[in-house]
Enzyme design. Structure first.
Site, mmCIF file in Angstrom:
data_model
loop_
_atom_site.group_PDB
_atom_site.id
_atom_site.type_symbol
_atom_site.label_atom_id
_atom_site.label_comp_id
_atom_site.label_asym_id
_atom_site.label_seq_id
_atom_site.Cartn_x
_atom_site.Cartn_y
_atom_site.Cartn_z
ATOM 1 N N ARG A 72 10.228 -0.247 9.055
ATOM 2 C CA ARG A 72 10.440 -0.770 10.399
ATOM 3 C C ARG A 72 11.925 -0.740 10.729
ATOM 4 O O ARG A 72 12.763 -1.053 9.867
ATOM 5 C CB ARG A 72 9.928 -2.218 10.513
ATOM 6 C CG ARG A 72 8.444 -2.305 10.821
ATOM 7 C CD ARG A 72 8.138 -1.789 12.244
ATOM 8 N NE ARG A 72 6.739 -1.712 12.591
ATOM 9 C CZ ARG A 72 5.945 -0.651 12.452
ATOM 10 N NH1 ARG A 72 6.403 0.470 11.928
ATOM 11 N NH2 ARG A 72 4.703 -0.694 12.856
ATOM 12 N N LYS A 130 0.825 -1.212 0.000
ATOM 13 C CA LYS A 130 0.000 0.000 0.000
ATOM 14 C C LYS A 130 0.859 1.263 0.000
ATOM 15 O O LYS A 130 0.666 2.152 -0.815
ATOM 16 C CB LYS A 130 -0.931 -0.020 1.220
ATOM 17 C CG LYS A 130 -2.023 -1.099 1.105
ATOM 18 C CD LYS A 130 -2.966 -1.069 2.264
ATOM 19 C CE LYS A 130 -2.401 -1.697 3.509
ATOM 20 N NZ LYS A 130 -2.089 -3.133 3.411
ATOM 21 N N ILE A 131 1.822 1.327 0.921
ATOM 22 C CA ILE A 131 2.621 2.553 1.034
ATOM 23 C C ILE A 131 3.581 2.660 -0.158
ATOM 24 O O ILE A 131 3.665 3.706 -0.806
ATOM 25 C CB ILE A 131 3.377 2.574 2.389
ATOM 26 C CG1 ILE A 131 2.351 2.619 3.537
ATOM 27 C CG2 ILE A 131 4.317 3.763 2.473
ATOM 28 C CD1 ILE A 131 2.932 2.430 4.930
ATOM 29 N N HIS A 135 10.053 8.334 14.361
ATOM 30 C CA HIS A 135 8.897 7.503 13.995
ATOM 31 C C HIS A 135 7.655 8.381 13.764
ATOM 32 O O HIS A 135 6.639 8.236 14.446
ATOM 33 C CB HIS A 135 8.629 6.446 15.078
ATOM 34 C CG HIS A 135 7.870 5.262 14.549
ATOM 35 N ND1 HIS A 135 8.073 3.980 14.987
ATOM 36 C CD2 HIS A 135 6.884 5.166 13.612
ATOM 37 C CE1 HIS A 135 7.251 3.145 14.364
ATOM 38 N NE2 HIS A 135 6.515 3.860 13.514
ATOM 39 N N LEU A 136 7.789 9.262 12.766
ATOM 40 C CA LEU A 136 6.717 10.230 12.496
ATOM 41 C C LEU A 136 5.865 9.843 11.297
ATOM 42 O O LEU A 136 4.975 10.602 10.915
ATOM 43 C CB LEU A 136 7.325 11.614 12.203
ATOM 44 C CG LEU A 136 7.980 12.342 13.371
ATOM 45 C CD1 LEU A 136 8.458 13.716 12.917
ATOM 46 C CD2 LEU A 136 7.008 12.499 14.533
ATOM 47 N N GLY A 137 6.143 8.675 10.691
ATOM 48 C CA GLY A 137 5.446 8.319 9.448
ATOM 49 C C GLY A 137 3.938 8.484 9.519
ATOM 50 O O GLY A 137 3.310 8.968 8.570
ATOM 51 N N GLU A 178 13.783 1.942 19.762
ATOM 52 C CA GLU A 178 13.124 3.256 19.821
ATOM 53 C C GLU A 178 12.722 3.554 21.251
ATOM 54 O O GLU A 178 12.160 2.660 21.906
ATOM 55 C CB GLU A 178 11.898 3.268 18.905
ATOM 56 C CG GLU A 178 12.291 3.143 17.438
ATOM 57 C CD GLU A 178 11.096 3.197 16.464
ATOM 58 O OE1 GLU A 178 9.991 3.582 16.902
ATOM 59 O OE2 GLU A 178 11.289 2.850 15.304
ATOM 60 N N CYS A 218 11.252 4.227 6.103
ATOM 61 C CA CYS A 218 10.100 4.652 6.903
ATOM 62 C C CYS A 218 9.234 3.426 7.167
ATOM 63 O O CYS A 218 8.020 3.542 7.329
ATOM 64 C CB CYS A 218 9.288 5.712 6.164
ATOM 65 S SG CYS A 218 10.147 7.268 6.010
ATOM 66 N N ASP A 259 13.259 6.917 9.680
ATOM 67 C CA ASP A 259 12.165 7.299 10.582
ATOM 68 C C ASP A 259 12.009 6.262 11.689
ATOM 69 O O ASP A 259 11.340 6.503 12.682
ATOM 70 C CB ASP A 259 10.863 7.394 9.761
ATOM 71 C CG ASP A 259 9.674 7.856 10.613
ATOM 72 O OD1 ASP A 259 9.837 8.844 11.358
ATOM 73 O OD2 ASP A 259 8.608 7.222 10.538
HETATM 74 N N1 LIG Z 1 6.881 4.909 9.844
HETATM 75 C C1 LIG Z 1 5.621 4.732 10.198
HETATM 76 O O1 LIG Z 1 5.090 5.425 11.056
HETATM 77 C C2 LIG Z 1 4.801 3.689 9.531
HETATM 78 C C3 LIG Z 1 5.398 2.522 9.088
HETATM 79 N N2 LIG Z 1 4.626 1.559 8.492
HETATM 80 C C4 LIG Z 1 5.352 0.386 8.008
HETATM 81 O O2 LIG Z 1 5.481 0.474 6.579
HETATM 82 C C5 LIG Z 1 5.645 -0.837 6.024
HETATM 83 C C6 LIG Z 1 4.762 -1.019 4.794
HETATM 84 O O3 LIG Z 1 3.400 -0.921 5.168
HETATM 85 P P1 LIG Z 1 2.207 -1.182 4.102
HETATM 86 O O4 LIG Z 1 2.596 -0.666 2.772
HETATM 87 O O5 LIG Z 1 0.971 -0.734 4.745
HETATM 88 O O6 LIG Z 1 2.233 -2.764 4.075
HETATM 89 P P2 LIG Z 1 1.701 -3.739 2.907
HETATM 90 O O7 LIG Z 1 1.452 -5.016 3.583
HETATM 91 O O8 LIG Z 1 0.604 -3.120 2.134
HETATM 92 O O9 LIG Z 1 2.980 -3.894 1.954
HETATM 93 C C7 LIG Z 1 4.159 -4.551 2.329
HETATM 94 C C8 LIG Z 1 4.784 -5.114 1.066
HETATM 95 O O10 LIG Z 1 6.062 -5.655 1.398
HETATM 96 C C9 LIG Z 1 6.235 -6.804 0.567
HETATM 97 N N3 LIG Z 1 7.279 -7.654 1.114
HETATM 98 C C10 LIG Z 1 7.200 -8.608 2.077
HETATM 99 N N4 LIG Z 1 8.398 -9.196 2.260
HETATM 100 C C11 LIG Z 1 9.246 -8.605 1.390
HETATM 101 C C12 LIG Z 1 10.616 -8.789 1.092
HETATM 102 N N5 LIG Z 1 11.351 -9.731 1.705
HETATM 103 N N6 LIG Z 1 11.178 -8.004 0.161
HETATM 104 C C13 LIG Z 1 10.435 -7.069 -0.487
HETATM 105 N N7 LIG Z 1 9.122 -6.870 -0.268
HETATM 106 C C14 LIG Z 1 8.540 -7.616 0.662
HETATM 107 C C15 LIG Z 1 4.872 -7.462 0.553
HETATM 108 O O11 LIG Z 1 4.700 -8.325 -0.544
HETATM 109 C C16 LIG Z 1 3.962 -6.255 0.447
HETATM 110 O O12 LIG Z 1 3.634 -5.971 -0.897
HETATM 111 C C17 LIG Z 1 5.345 -1.800 7.174
HETATM 112 O O13 LIG Z 1 6.582 -2.228 7.723
HETATM 113 C C18 LIG Z 1 4.613 -0.933 8.199
HETATM 114 O O14 LIG Z 1 4.748 -1.432 9.505
HETATM 115 C C19 LIG Z 1 3.289 1.700 8.271
HETATM 116 C C20 LIG Z 1 2.657 2.850 8.696
HETATM 117 C C21 LIG Z 1 3.356 3.919 9.388
HETATM 118 O O1 LIG Z 2 1.262 4.932 15.890
HETATM 119 C C1 LIG Z 2 2.238 5.337 15.255
HETATM 120 O O2 LIG Z 2 2.527 6.529 15.138
HETATM 121 C C2 LIG Z 2 3.122 4.308 14.547
HETATM 122 C C3 LIG Z 2 2.607 4.005 13.190
HETATM 123 C C4 LIG Z 2 3.161 2.750 12.635
HETATM 124 O O3 LIG Z 2 4.341 2.531 12.604
HETATM 125 C C5 LIG Z 2 2.194 1.755 12.154
HETATM 126 O O4 LIG Z 2 1.008 2.082 12.021
HETATM 127 O O5 LIG Z 2 2.623 0.621 11.881
#
Ligand SMILES: NC(=O)C1=CN([C@@H]2O[C@H](COP(=O)(O)OP(=O)(O)OC[C@H]3O[C@@H](n4cnc5c(N)ncnc54)[C@H](O)[C@@H]3O)[C@@H](O)[C@H]2O)C=CC1
Ligand SMILES: O=C(O)CCC(=O)C(=O)O
Length: 527
Positions: free
Chosen positions: A230, A149-150, A278-280, A259, A228, A254
């Site tokens: 994990r 998604k992201i 961790h501001l994503g 943390e 941004c 991020d």
């Molecule tokens: N910095 C922040 O505050 C935030 C961080 N996140 C993190 O962002 C990341 C992505 O989130 P979404 O896009 O929502 O998840 P998502 O589940 O929609 O996408 C993750 C993608 O990673 C792929 N993937 C899995 N293993 C892989 C590998 N070994 N190599 C390459 N690709 C691989 C999957 O096939 C999937 O398409 C997650 O780690 C989530 O926790 C999400 C929201 C906020």
């Molecule tokens: O709650 C937060 O700000 C962290 C967001 C995040 O990393 C997540 O939703 O996976």
């Protein structure tokens, strides 16, 4: 009236929804002991990333029905402990997608134009224009690792800025990547060719330290890395050394291995390193989205309705759920197993219901099998609600077949076959008398083993000495074997060996196993 405890700062929009059906207490910054002390009074707990919901807290929550995580990652919740206690865990898989994607894009532009340091220099009463000559992103190559998604939103915006796009995601279809204007490549190609590398996958055993010294050494000296996703996907010590040596041009993080970040050599770097706490997800909009999304689910569950984004329990009626739950667990375990055996990009999953199962409603089992299949790729983001759509988006075709005439196990058996870019594998399983899951065949070879957290499978020639060699080899790497079984169709033909081991297989041991004469293939899985 039900009682909800909100233990992290949550947008008021969420509190308002919860207040329609429950008494809501907002108590933040609680110590684990304080939380254990008050949790027995509550029916629901709503958190962000600040509260660690441990097994102890879950066990103390005698009345808890639901834990709601206002965000995506449920790494801070002991989900298996909650599941064992019948507590629904829900999250908001999409509420902060845009916020996180925009943060990654902001990091990319900030790195290119040195905005944080230029800003600080002006605030220090300097007018230094020479130190902050930047680079344009236009016509540069962005490598997106993890096109979910992201990553997809980042790709869409980057494309509009005139960037060329490479993507590495072993679980996404080439068609989906092409729709986004991305060329799917192997990770090595992306690392070597990209000017910017942005990470958007979950943290798994495979992705931990994916960006290590070796990966950094493959990058261009002008490359910039953005994480941004994990903490821990990037090896921070290796990144520090690469930046210090000028091996790459910059990095923006991020998220961190621990943390808050604490003392870290990264803090001593100059404008080539940008750090945010961790501001994503920290936008007003995302916080409203996730608060509403999760509060609505808590409200629904407290009213006896299903939740739409349950991480651990499907939205089925309690009666059906109770009856099917052990078989769904079977389907999920087999899905996880066959996905890991097949590796690579899965193109088709064949779900074969045998014996008594063939007369059942197959849909929950198919969903559970897909959830298991996708769990290595998506972790907590795949649930019973979104597994089908996630599979569809990844181009995985699902075929269902039934054969009621196979009567090998009372209650029936389930066979999953996955066909992918690396070949085809199949596993069969059943619930034995005590309701325990057993794997009853692998690639057509009969066996009878309960699944274990860590396992090794080999396909080998059935010949004297081979079992001893594998046992000694594992012993020499201090790998403790909990159980071992061999299955074969004919004497001295091909056979499979299934080993349950106590710890993950150390790096490099699988390669050593494949070198043993007579071994055709070896796999290790973590369930
Ligand atoms: N910095 C922040 O505050 C935030 C961080 N996140 C993190 O962002 C990341 C992505 O989130 P979404 O896009 O929502 O998840 P998502 O589940 O929609 O996408 C993750 C993608 O990673 C792929 N993937 C899995 N293993 C892989 C590998 N070994 N190599 C390459 N690709 C691989 C999957 O096939 C999937 O398409 C997650 O780690 C989530 O926790 C999400 C929201 C906020
Ligand atoms: O709650 C937060 O700000 C962290 C967001 C995040 O990393 C997540 O939703 O996976």
């Amino acid at each position: 009236m039900s009682k909800v405890l909100v233990s992290d700062p949550i947008d008021q929009a969420g509190i308002d929804i919860l207040s329609q059906v429950a008494q809501v207490d907002v108590k933040t910054n609680l110590s684990p002991e304080e939380l254990i002390g008050i949790i027995p009074d509550y029916d629901a707990l709503m958190i962000r990333s600040g509260t660690r919901v441990t097994q102890e807290i879950i066990e103390a929550g005698k009345q808890l029905k639901i834990i709601g995580r206002a965000g995506v990652g449920v790494d801070n919740v002991d989900v298996p402990a909650a599941t064992r206690q019948g507590i629904v865990v829900v999250n908001s898989p999409e509420g902060n997608t845009i916020a996180a994607a925009e943060h990654a894009l902001a990091m990319m532009l900030s790195l290119s134009r040195h905005i944080p340091d230029a800003n600080q220099s002006v605030k220090n009463h300097q007018w230094d224009r020479k130190s902050f000559i930047g680079a344009e992103v236009y016509k540069k190559t962005l490598g997106v690792v993890g096109l979910g998604k992201i990553g997809s939103h980042v790709a869409t915006v980057a494309r509009a800025m005139g960037m060329k796009l490479l993507a590495y995601d072993p679980f996404i279809s080439i068609e989906r990547a092409e729709q986004l204007g991305c060329r799917i490549v192997e990770l090595d190609v992306l690392l070597r060719e990209a000017d910017y590398i942005t990470l958007h996958m979950p943290k798994t055993a495979e992705t931990t330290h994916l960006i290590n010294a070796e990966a950094l050494a493959k990058m261009k000296p002008t490359a910039r890395v953005i994480n941004c996703a994990r903490g821990g996907i990037v090896d921070e010590q290796a990144l520090y050394e690469a930046l210090k040596a000028g091996q790459i041009a910059g990095a923006a993080l991020d998220v961190f291995e621990s943390e808050p970040i604490g003392e870290s050599p990264l803090l001593s770097l100059g404008k080539e390193m940008i750090l945010t706490p961790h501001l994503g997800a920290s936008t007003a909009e995302a916080q409203v989205n996730v608060a509403i999304d999760v509060a609505e689910q808590i409200r629904d569950v407290l009213l006896g309705l299903p939740a739409r984004s349950a991480v651990n329990i499907p939205g089925l009626s309690p009666n059906v759920l109770e009856e099917l739950r052990p078989y769904m667990q079977l389907a999920e375990t087999l899905g996880n197993l066959v996905g890991q055996l097949a590796g690579g990009r899965i193109e088709m999953l064949n779900v074969r219901l045998q014996g008594e199962l063939a007369t059942n409603n197959s849909q929950p089992l198919v969903v559970a099998a897909l959830k298991g299949l996708l769990s290595q790729a998506l972790r907590e983001r795949v649930n019973y609600v979104n597994a089908t759509i996630e599979a569809k988006e990844r181009g995985i075709r699902v075929i269902e077949t039934r054969d009621a005439s196979i009567r090998d196990y009372s209650g029936g058996s389930l066979q999953l076959s996955a066909i992918g870019t690396l070949g085809e594998h199949s596993v069969t399983g059943a619930l034995l008398g005590d309701g325990e899951i057993h794997i009853t065949s692998i690639d057509g070879f009969p066996i009878n083993v309960p699944p274990n957290r860590y396992m090794v499978f080999t396909l080998h020639r059935d010949m004297p000495g081979i079992i001893g060699k594998i046992g000694s080899l594992l012993g020499s790497f201090n790998v403790n074997i909990a159980s071992m079984q061999v299955g074969r169709k004919i004497v001295r033909g091909d056979a499979v060996m299934v080993l349950s081991i106590d710890d993950p297989l150390p790096e490099g041991v699988l390669d050593e196993i494949t070198k043993v004469p007579g071994i055709r293939d070896a796999y290790t899985v973590a369930l």
